[in-house]
Design a protein around this motif. Structure first.
Motif, PDB file in Angstrom:
ATOM      1  N   ASP A  51     -86.069   7.905 -22.645  1.00  0.00           N
ATOM      2  CA  ASP A  51     -84.680   8.073 -22.207  1.00  0.00           C
ATOM      3  C   ASP A  51     -84.040   9.320 -22.814  1.00  0.00           C
ATOM      4  O   ASP A  51     -83.304  10.041 -22.131  1.00  0.00           O
ATOM      5  CB  ASP A  51     -83.857   6.836 -22.560  1.00  0.00           C
ATOM      6  CG  ASP A  51     -84.260   5.621 -21.745  1.00  0.00           C
ATOM      7  OD1 ASP A  51     -84.909   5.791 -20.695  1.00  0.00           O
ATOM      8  OD2 ASP A  51     -83.931   4.497 -22.165  1.00  0.00           O
ATOM      9  N   TRP A  55     -82.777  12.546 -20.696  1.00  0.00           N
ATOM     10  CA  TRP A  55     -81.421  13.063 -20.850  1.00  0.00           C
ATOM     11  C   TRP A  55     -81.448  14.549 -21.209  1.00  0.00           C
ATOM     12  O   TRP A  55     -80.698  15.339 -20.656  1.00  0.00           O
ATOM     13  CB  TRP A  55     -80.651  12.270 -21.919  1.00  0.00           C
ATOM     14  CG  TRP A  55     -79.309  12.850 -22.167  1.00  0.00           C
ATOM     15  CD1 TRP A  55     -78.206  12.731 -21.376  1.00  0.00           C
ATOM     16  CD2 TRP A  55     -78.935  13.702 -23.252  1.00  0.00           C
ATOM     17  NE1 TRP A  55     -77.160  13.447 -21.916  1.00  0.00           N
ATOM     18  CE2 TRP A  55     -77.582  14.044 -23.074  1.00  0.00           C
ATOM     19  CE3 TRP A  55     -79.615  14.194 -24.365  1.00  0.00           C
ATOM     20  CZ2 TRP A  55     -76.901  14.863 -23.962  1.00  0.00           C
ATOM     21  CZ3 TRP A  55     -78.936  15.003 -25.254  1.00  0.00           C
ATOM     22  CH2 TRP A  55     -77.596  15.333 -25.042  1.00  0.00           C
ATOM     23  N   ARG A  68     -73.161   7.826 -25.483  1.00  0.00           N
ATOM     24  CA  ARG A  68     -72.971   6.739 -26.452  1.00  0.00           C
ATOM     25  C   ARG A  68     -74.144   5.763 -26.480  1.00  0.00           C
ATOM     26  O   ARG A  68     -74.522   5.309 -27.548  1.00  0.00           O
ATOM     27  CB  ARG A  68     -71.674   5.979 -26.147  1.00  0.00           C
ATOM     28  CG  ARG A  68     -70.427   6.803 -26.295  1.00  0.00           C
ATOM     29  CD  ARG A  68     -70.126   7.215 -27.703  1.00  0.00           C
ATOM     30  NE  ARG A  68     -69.704   6.075 -28.496  1.00  0.00           N
ATOM     31  CZ  ARG A  68     -69.683   6.081 -29.813  1.00  0.00           C
ATOM     32  NH1 ARG A  68     -70.037   7.137 -30.478  1.00  0.00           N
ATOM     33  NH2 ARG A  68     -69.308   5.018 -30.471  1.00  0.00           N
ATOM     34  N   HIS A  69     -74.713   5.451 -25.342  1.00  0.00           N
ATOM     35  CA  HIS A  69     -75.814   4.478 -25.344  1.00  0.00           C
ATOM     36  C   HIS A  69     -77.004   5.011 -26.121  1.00  0.00           C
ATOM     37  O   HIS A  69     -77.680   4.261 -26.829  1.00  0.00           O
ATOM     38  CB  HIS A  69     -76.202   4.042 -23.923  1.00  0.00           C
ATOM     39  CG  HIS A  69     -76.931   5.068 -23.129  1.00  0.00           C
ATOM     40  ND1 HIS A  69     -78.301   5.143 -23.082  1.00  0.00           N
ATOM     41  CD2 HIS A  69     -76.479   6.073 -22.342  1.00  0.00           C
ATOM     42  CE1 HIS A  69     -78.664   6.139 -22.299  1.00  0.00           C
ATOM     43  NE2 HIS A  69     -77.566   6.728 -21.837  1.00  0.00           N
ATOM     44  N   LEU A  70     -77.272   6.306 -26.042  1.00  0.00           N
ATOM     45  CA  LEU A  70     -78.358   6.888 -26.832  1.00  0.00           C
ATOM     46  C   LEU A  70     -77.970   6.963 -28.313  1.00  0.00           C
ATOM     47  O   LEU A  70     -78.806   6.733 -29.181  1.00  0.00           O
ATOM     48  CB  LEU A  70     -78.730   8.277 -26.311  1.00  0.00           C
ATOM     49  CG  LEU A  70     -79.464   8.324 -24.980  1.00  0.00           C
ATOM     50  CD1 LEU A  70     -79.686   9.767 -24.547  1.00  0.00           C
ATOM     51  CD2 LEU A  70     -80.786   7.585 -25.050  1.00  0.00           C
ATOM     52  N   GLN A  71     -76.714   7.266 -28.599  1.00  0.00           N
ATOM     53  CA  GLN A  71     -76.261   7.287 -29.986  1.00  0.00           C
ATOM     54  C   GLN A  71     -76.418   5.914 -30.629  1.00  0.00           C
ATOM     55  O   GLN A  71     -76.916   5.810 -31.751  1.00  0.00           O
ATOM     56  CB  GLN A  71     -74.790   7.708 -30.065  1.00  0.00           C
ATOM     57  CG  GLN A  71     -74.544   9.155 -29.776  1.00  0.00           C
ATOM     58  CD  GLN A  71     -73.054   9.485 -29.783  1.00  0.00           C
ATOM     59  OE1 GLN A  71     -72.211   8.650 -30.135  1.00  0.00           O
ATOM     60  NE2 GLN A  71     -72.727  10.700 -29.397  1.00  0.00           N
ATOM     61  N   PHE A  72     -75.993   4.876 -29.933  1.00  0.00           N
ATOM     62  CA  PHE A  72     -76.117   3.516 -30.464  1.00  0.00           C
ATOM     63  C   PHE A  72     -77.578   3.159 -30.714  1.00  0.00           C
ATOM     64  O   PHE A  72     -77.919   2.581 -31.747  1.00  0.00           O
ATOM     65  CB  PHE A  72     -75.497   2.488 -29.514  1.00  0.00           C
ATOM     66  CG  PHE A  72     -73.998   2.499 -29.501  1.00  0.00           C
ATOM     67  CD1 PHE A  72     -73.258   2.528 -30.669  1.00  0.00           C
ATOM     68  CD2 PHE A  72     -73.322   2.474 -28.301  1.00  0.00           C
ATOM     69  CE1 PHE A  72     -71.872   2.531 -30.652  1.00  0.00           C
ATOM     70  CE2 PHE A  72     -71.935   2.480 -28.265  1.00  0.00           C
ATOM     71  CZ  PHE A  72     -71.209   2.503 -29.446  1.00  0.00           C
ATOM     72  N   ARG A  73     -78.439   3.493 -29.775  1.00  0.00           N
ATOM     73  CA  ARG A  73     -79.858   3.171 -29.932  1.00  0.00           C
ATOM     74  C   ARG A  73     -80.473   3.941 -31.089  1.00  0.00           C
ATOM     75  O   ARG A  73     -81.281   3.393 -31.846  1.00  0.00           O
ATOM     76  CB  ARG A  73     -80.607   3.433 -28.625  1.00  0.00           C
ATOM     77  CG  ARG A  73     -80.232   2.401 -27.559  1.00  0.00           C
ATOM     78  CD  ARG A  73     -80.716   2.772 -26.196  1.00  0.00           C
ATOM     79  NE  ARG A  73     -82.169   2.837 -26.121  1.00  0.00           N
ATOM     80  CZ  ARG A  73     -82.810   3.390 -25.108  1.00  0.00           C
ATOM     81  NH1 ARG A  73     -82.150   3.929 -24.106  1.00  0.00           N
ATOM     82  NH2 ARG A  73     -84.124   3.416 -25.084  1.00  0.00           N
ATOM     83  N   ASN A  76     -79.360   2.342 -34.265  1.00  0.00           N
ATOM     84  CA  ASN A  76     -80.105   1.100 -34.463  1.00  0.00           C
ATOM     85  C   ASN A  76     -81.519   1.367 -34.961  1.00  0.00           C
ATOM     86  O   ASN A  76     -82.027   0.635 -35.816  1.00  0.00           O
ATOM     87  CB  ASN A  76     -80.144   0.281 -33.175  1.00  0.00           C
ATOM     88  CG  ASN A  76     -78.832  -0.391 -32.886  1.00  0.00           C
ATOM     89  OD1 ASN A  76     -78.012  -0.589 -33.778  1.00  0.00           O
ATOM     90  ND2 ASN A  76     -78.597  -0.727 -31.627  1.00  0.00           N
TER      91      ASN A  76
END
Length: 87
Positions: A51, A55, A68-73, A76
């Motif tokens: 992913d 991107w 944001r979804h990549l930052q959160f992942r 994590n």
């Protein structure tokens, strides 16, 4: 790299070299800059690289930050023990 191509929707081999360098660059960045210890057999690690690479490919001329979804992942991954002990 075939999964990155599927994610982007590329069927030809015209961009294979370029995509290969993007994937290798993403892996190197995650390991050397972020200090992650990636495992090719961990599907969570594998799909994050896919992913993130997709991107990077789609946003190569953009100055926008990481979504944001990549930052959160990524956070994590770092928090869940994927970081080398010496960092």
């Amino acid at each position: 790299m075939p999964i990155v191509k599927e994610r982007i929707g590329i069927r030809s081999t015209v961009r294979d070299n370029y995509l290969m360098f993007i994937v290798e660059g993403v892996v190197k960045e995650l390991e050397e800059e972020k200090g992650l210890v990636l495992s090719a057999t961990n599907p969570y690690h594998f799909m994050f690289v896919v992913d993130y690479s997709a991107w990077r490919y789609a946003n190569r001329d953009s100055m926008d930050g990481m979504p944001r979804h990549l930052q959160f992942r990524l956070h994590n991954l770092i928090l869940n023990g994927g970081v080398k002990d010496d960092i």
